[in-house]
Design a protein around this motif. Structure first.
Motif, PDB file in Angstrom:
ATOM      1  N   THR A   1       0.833  -1.202   0.000  1.00 56.50           N
ATOM      2  CA  THR A   1       0.000   0.000   0.000  1.00 56.50           C
ATOM      3  C   THR A   1       0.869   1.254   0.000  1.00 56.50           C
ATOM      4  O   THR A   1       0.609   2.214  -0.742  1.00 56.50           O
TER       5      THR A   1
ATOM      6  N   GLU B   1      -1.708   7.478   7.616  1.00 54.49           N
ATOM      7  CA  GLU B   1      -1.764   6.433   8.639  1.00 54.49           C
ATOM      8  C   GLU B   1      -3.055   5.629   8.558  1.00 54.49           C
ATOM      9  O   GLU B   1      -3.049   4.405   8.712  1.00 54.49           O
ATOM     10  N   SER B   2      -4.170   6.302   8.283  1.00 48.06           N
ATOM     11  CA  SER B   2      -5.454   5.611   8.210  1.00 48.06           C
ATOM     12  C   SER B   2      -5.468   4.584   7.080  1.00 48.06           C
ATOM     13  O   SER B   2      -5.962   3.464   7.254  1.00 48.06           O
ATOM     14  N   THR B   3      -4.911   4.966   5.929  1.00 43.02           N
ATOM     15  CA  THR B   3      -4.877   4.047   4.785  1.00 43.02           C
ATOM     16  C   THR B   3      -4.004   2.833   5.074  1.00 43.02           C
ATOM     17  O   THR B   3      -4.392   1.689   4.796  1.00 43.02           O
TER      18      THR B   3
ATOM     19  N   ARG C   1      -3.140   1.682   8.036  1.00 43.97           N
ATOM     20  CA  ARG C   1      -3.730   0.887   9.112  1.00 43.97           C
ATOM     21  C   ARG C   1      -4.872   0.015   8.579  1.00 43.97           C
ATOM     22  O   ARG C   1      -5.035  -1.142   8.974  1.00 43.97           O
ATOM     23  N   HIS C   2      -5.652   0.570   7.648  1.00 44.51           N
ATOM     24  CA  HIS C   2      -6.746  -0.205   7.045  1.00 44.51           C
ATOM     25  C   HIS C   2      -6.186  -1.402   6.275  1.00 44.51           C
ATOM     26  O   HIS C   2      -6.762  -2.495   6.313  1.00 44.51           O
ATOM     27  N   ALA C   3      -5.077  -1.208   5.564  1.00 42.73           N
ATOM     28  CA  ALA C   3      -4.460  -2.308   4.818  1.00 42.73           C
ATOM     29  C   ALA C   3      -3.982  -3.403   5.765  1.00 42.73           C
ATOM     30  O   ALA C   3      -4.195  -4.600   5.512  1.00 42.73           O
TER      31      ALA C   3
ATOM     32  N   GLU D   1      -5.149  -3.999   8.797  1.00 41.84           N
ATOM     33  CA  GLU D   1      -6.307  -4.631   9.440  1.00 41.84           C
ATOM     34  C   GLU D   1      -6.991  -5.621   8.511  1.00 41.84           C
ATOM     35  O   GLU D   1      -7.399  -6.709   8.939  1.00 41.84           O
ATOM     36  N   ALA D   2      -7.134  -5.258   7.237  1.00 39.92           N
ATOM     37  CA  ALA D   2      -7.755  -6.170   6.275  1.00 39.92           C
ATOM     38  C   ALA D   2      -6.928  -7.441   6.119  1.00 39.92           C
ATOM     39  O   ALA D   2      -7.462  -8.562   6.104  1.00 39.92           O
TER      40      ALA D   2
ATOM     41  N   ARG E   1      -7.294  -9.589   9.299  1.00 47.21           N
ATOM     42  CA  ARG E   1      -8.541 -10.369   9.369  1.00 47.21           C
ATOM     43  C   ARG E   1      -8.458 -11.617   8.491  1.00 47.21           C
ATOM     44  O   ARG E   1      -8.898 -12.700   8.879  1.00 47.21           O
TER      45      ARG E   1
ATOM     46  N   GLU F   1      -0.441  -8.273  15.211  1.00 43.79           N
ATOM     47  CA  GLU F   1      -0.830  -6.899  15.495  1.00 43.79           C
ATOM     48  C   GLU F   1       0.366  -6.070  15.941  1.00 43.79           C
ATOM     49  O   GLU F   1       0.543  -4.926  15.492  1.00 43.79           O
TER      50      GLU F   1
END
Length: 209
Positions: free
Chosen positions: A80, A89-91, A93-95, A97-98, A101, A190
């Protein structure tokens, strides 16, 4: 062994199938949850060292992704950052987290099935016990005592109960063990993502090599 199966009657066959399925899942999970396949101890340090000098190429990211489950999570963030130099950071972190999961789902594969087998085995053993008791009562009808049927009923009742417990106890123990191991791995994934995130935020504007 064959004589025991004969003495246990037809209720033993579902238990045999459960034992085969449980053993297969246990062996598969032991092999799949080995540390070198999930989270190699030195991988995070190698990735941090690599990204200090700039974001790696897509080929290197692909090798990282194929390395292990942890490699797949780290590769998601690195890819990413490499594809979007202005990723915040949000982008990132989303990568992470996905990918996390997806990794958790992969680690938990077949675990629910093992738990179901651990719960079902005693019930199937109880079913065999009930069948054996029916045969025992049938052998003691008024005016007609059948010792052979009585003995067979007792065998059906006891063998199925014992075999159900023999399956359920190890299956439950391994289920709990795998659950604890997976929880520890998820925490490790994590923490690794949190460690790499600041590094990627600093290096995201660095041109790819």
């Amino acid at each position: 062994m064959f004589s025991i199966i004969q003495a246990a009657g037809w209720p033993i066959w579902p238990l045999i199938l459960c034992s085969i399925a449980a053993l297969t899942i246990i062996v598969e999970r032991i092999m799949s949850l080995m540390p070198r396949k999930v989270a190699p101890p030195t991988l995070l340090g190698e990735v941090v060292t690599l990204t200090r000098h700039g974001l790696p190429s897509s080929e290197v990211i692909g090798k990282l992704e194929a390395n292990s489950v942890l490699g797949g999570v780290l590769a998601a963030g690195v890819r990413t950052a490499a594809q979007d130099p202005r990723a915040d950071e949000s982008t990132l972190r989303h990568a992470f987290e996905a990918a996390g999961r997806a990794a958790a789902h992969r680690l938990e594969r077949y675990l629910n099935t093992l738990g179901t087998l651990a719960s079902a085995a005693p019930l199937l053993g109880l079913l065999g016990t009930v069948v054996g008791m029916i045969e025992i009562f049938g052998s003691q009808s008024p005016g007609n005592s059948n010792p052979e049927q009585l003995a067979h009923g007792i065998s059906v009742a006891l063998y199925n109960t014992a075999f159900g417990l023999i399956i359920a106890i190890p299956a439950l123990m391994f289920y709990r063990y795998f659950r604890g191991q997976i929880d520890a791995y998820i925490v490790e994934l994590e923490q690794a993502a949190e460690t790499l995130l600041p590094q990627l935020l600093r290096m995201s504007a660095t041109p790819r090599r």
